[in-house]
Design an enzyme around this catalytic site. Structure first.
Site, PDB file in Angstrom:
ATOM      1  N   GLY A 179       4.024  -7.249  19.158  1.00  0.00           N
ATOM      2  CA  GLY A 179       3.855  -8.142  18.007  1.00  0.00           C
ATOM      3  C   GLY A 179       4.508  -7.637  16.738  1.00  0.00           C
ATOM      4  O   GLY A 179       4.097  -8.013  15.626  1.00  0.00           O
ATOM      5  N   SER A 220       7.291  -8.364  15.173  1.00  0.00           N
ATOM      6  CA  SER A 220       7.848  -9.344  14.230  1.00  0.00           C
ATOM      7  C   SER A 220       6.736 -10.036  13.444  1.00  0.00           C
ATOM      8  O   SER A 220       6.839 -10.205  12.225  1.00  0.00           O
ATOM      9  CB  SER A 220       8.731 -10.369  14.947  1.00  0.00           C
ATOM     10  OG  SER A 220       7.977 -11.071  15.904  1.00  0.00           O
ATOM     11  N   ALA A 221       5.641 -10.394  14.122  1.00  0.00           N
ATOM     12  CA  ALA A 221       4.539 -11.061  13.419  1.00  0.00           C
ATOM     13  C   ALA A 221       3.849 -10.093  12.460  1.00  0.00           C
ATOM     14  O   ALA A 221       3.454 -10.477  11.349  1.00  0.00           O
ATOM     15  CB  ALA A 221       3.533 -11.626  14.423  1.00  0.00           C
ATOM     16  N   ALA A 222       3.721  -8.830  12.863  1.00  0.00           N
ATOM     17  CA  ALA A 222       3.028  -7.850  12.015  1.00  0.00           C
ATOM     18  C   ALA A 222       3.834  -7.559  10.751  1.00  0.00           C
ATOM     19  O   ALA A 222       3.284  -7.476   9.651  1.00  0.00           O
ATOM     20  CB  ALA A 222       2.778  -6.562  12.798  1.00  0.00           C
ATOM     21  N   ASP A 273       0.134 -14.532  18.706  1.00  0.00           N
ATOM     22  CA  ASP A 273       0.449 -13.286  17.982  1.00  0.00           C
ATOM     23  C   ASP A 273       0.014 -13.377  16.528  1.00  0.00           C
ATOM     24  O   ASP A 273      -0.657 -12.483  16.001  1.00  0.00           O
ATOM     25  CB  ASP A 273       1.956 -12.985  18.041  1.00  0.00           C
ATOM     26  CG  ASP A 273       2.412 -12.530  19.415  1.00  0.00           C
ATOM     27  OD1 ASP A 273       1.622 -12.654  20.374  1.00  0.00           O
ATOM     28  OD2 ASP A 273       3.550 -12.041  19.542  1.00  0.00           O
TER      29      ASP A 273
HETATM   30  C1  MEV Z   1       4.464 -12.998  23.212  1.00  0.00           C
HETATM   31  O1  MEV Z   1       3.708 -11.982  22.579  1.00  0.00           O
HETATM   32  C2  MEV Z   1       3.631 -13.741  24.211  1.00  0.00           C
HETATM   33  C3  MEV Z   1       4.325 -14.898  24.913  1.00  0.00           C
HETATM   34  O2  MEV Z   1       3.290 -15.584  25.627  1.00  0.00           O
HETATM   35  C4  MEV Z   1       4.997 -15.853  23.947  1.00  0.00           C
HETATM   36  C5  MEV Z   1       4.016 -16.625  23.080  1.00  0.00           C
HETATM   37  O3  MEV Z   1       2.830 -16.689  23.379  1.00  0.00           O
HETATM   38  O4  MEV Z   1       4.496 -17.186  22.080  1.00  0.00           O
HETATM   39  C6  MEV Z   1       5.348 -14.420  25.924  1.00  0.00           C
END
Ligand code: MEV
Length: 317
Positions: free
Chosen positions: A105, A107-109, A150
């Site tokens: 995670g 990029s989101a963090a 995420d």
């Molecule tokens: C990414 O951390 C998880 C996936 O399921 C993509 C998503 O949920 O957006 C692969």
């Protein structure tokens, strides 16, 4: 009202069950990983006529004028818009311990830390739901079709049972989880692994949909195990999910080798986590078998293997 300096931080996440399936409406479970963090500092810089975002840890810098479509630049623009603020002389500096493109995670963090820092600079309070929504918009720029899991686990800092389009359901943990995070050392972009599953689904919908449904069912089973504190059952769900993820080609030889090594060394369960095709493996362990599992993962080629404890409340703030 604004301050001299705004600060923000955010942590990594690990998906326990349901990655990929969650993109297609099935449930998934994710937990915050508080031991890995990203930080941001935002300040006004009178020498600028731009918004500059610096990432000294990877030697990059972006600017609103030069890179208006860049996801972190978009994050800055989104939070300013949300606050109703204008700022053409902003310098934002980011640092992160979270390996990029590795299923945790990052990029989101990093986007969440940036958004928190800018809102702190303007002395504004940001509710977790608002932060989650803003990070989701950044994730759309970054990944195309994110499920939303995420940004949710990172903004709320709590274990979550998540279904796309439904309010998140936060899970209390009756017992702490001990997870070994093992980095395969091969970065892999979520955008690409999600696109690869989509292509496979177009070619063989019956097979891929059956696998995605089973992954969703395992997330349901895992939720019950988690709520009952039954770590043996949870571990079984994790290992079964890895087999299913392999059946839709998001595992690879090095991830399979790490999973096998963790199980051999006594892990209760192990699987790839996040987009797959590289990135991290997680192994659920009893605290007393953590050390042999960490050692086994390193011997099997993990670039890094570290134990982290996911506690009851999990909230940073
Ligand atoms: C990414 O951390 C998880 C996936 O399921 C993509 C998503 O949920 O957006 C692969």
């Amino acid at each position: 009202m604004s301050r001299q300096l705004g600060r923000g931080k955010a942590h990594a996440k690990a998906i326990l069950l349901g990655e990929h399936a969650v993109v297609y409406g099935h449930p998934a479970i994710a937990v915050p990983v508080l031991s890995l963090q990203a930080w941001a500092e935002a300040r006004f810089d009178p020498s600028l006529d731009d918004i500059i975002i610096e990432l000294p840890h990877n030697g990059r810098a972006y600017s609103l004028q030069r890179d208006p479509q860049q996801p972190l630049v978009q994050a800055a623009a989104l939070i300013l818009q949300h606050l109703g603020a204008t700022a053409s002389n902003l310098r934002i500096r980011l640092r992160s311990q979270i390996p990029a493109a590795s299923g945790l995670g990052s990029s989101a963090a990093v986007a969440a830390a940036l958004i928190r820092a800018v809102s702190n600079l303007f002395d504004a309070k940001l509710r977790p739901a608002t932060l989650s929504e803003l990070v989701f918009q950044v994730e759309q720029v970054q990944h195309g079709t994110p499920s939303g899991i995420d940004n949710t686990v990172i903004a709320f800092e709590r274990p979550v049972y998540f279904r796309k389009g439904q309010p998140p359901c936060f899970l209390p943990l009756p017992v702490p989880l001990h997870l070994v995070l093992a980095d395969s050392g091969r970065p892999s972009l979520t955008r690409e692994s999600v696109a690869a599953v989509r292509e496979q689904r177009e070619q063989d919908p019956a097979h891929v949909d059956a696998v995605l449904s089973c992954l969703g069912a395992l997330a349901e089973e895992g939720r019950q195990a988690l709520e009952q504190g039954d770590l043996v059952a949870l571990g079984r769900c994790l290992s079964a999910a890895h087999e299913l993820l392999a059946a839709i080609q998001v595992s690879n030889e090095s991830l399979d080798r790490l999973v096998a090594a963790a199980l051999e060394a006594g892990a209760l369960g192990a699987k790839l986590t996040g987009g797959g095709r590289g990135g991290h493996v997680i192994a659920l362990v009893e605290p007393e078998s953590a050390e042999p599992v960490v050692e086994a993962l390193r011997s099997a080629g993990a670039a890094r293997a570290t134990l982290c404890r996911i506690g009851r409340g999990c909230r940073v703030q």
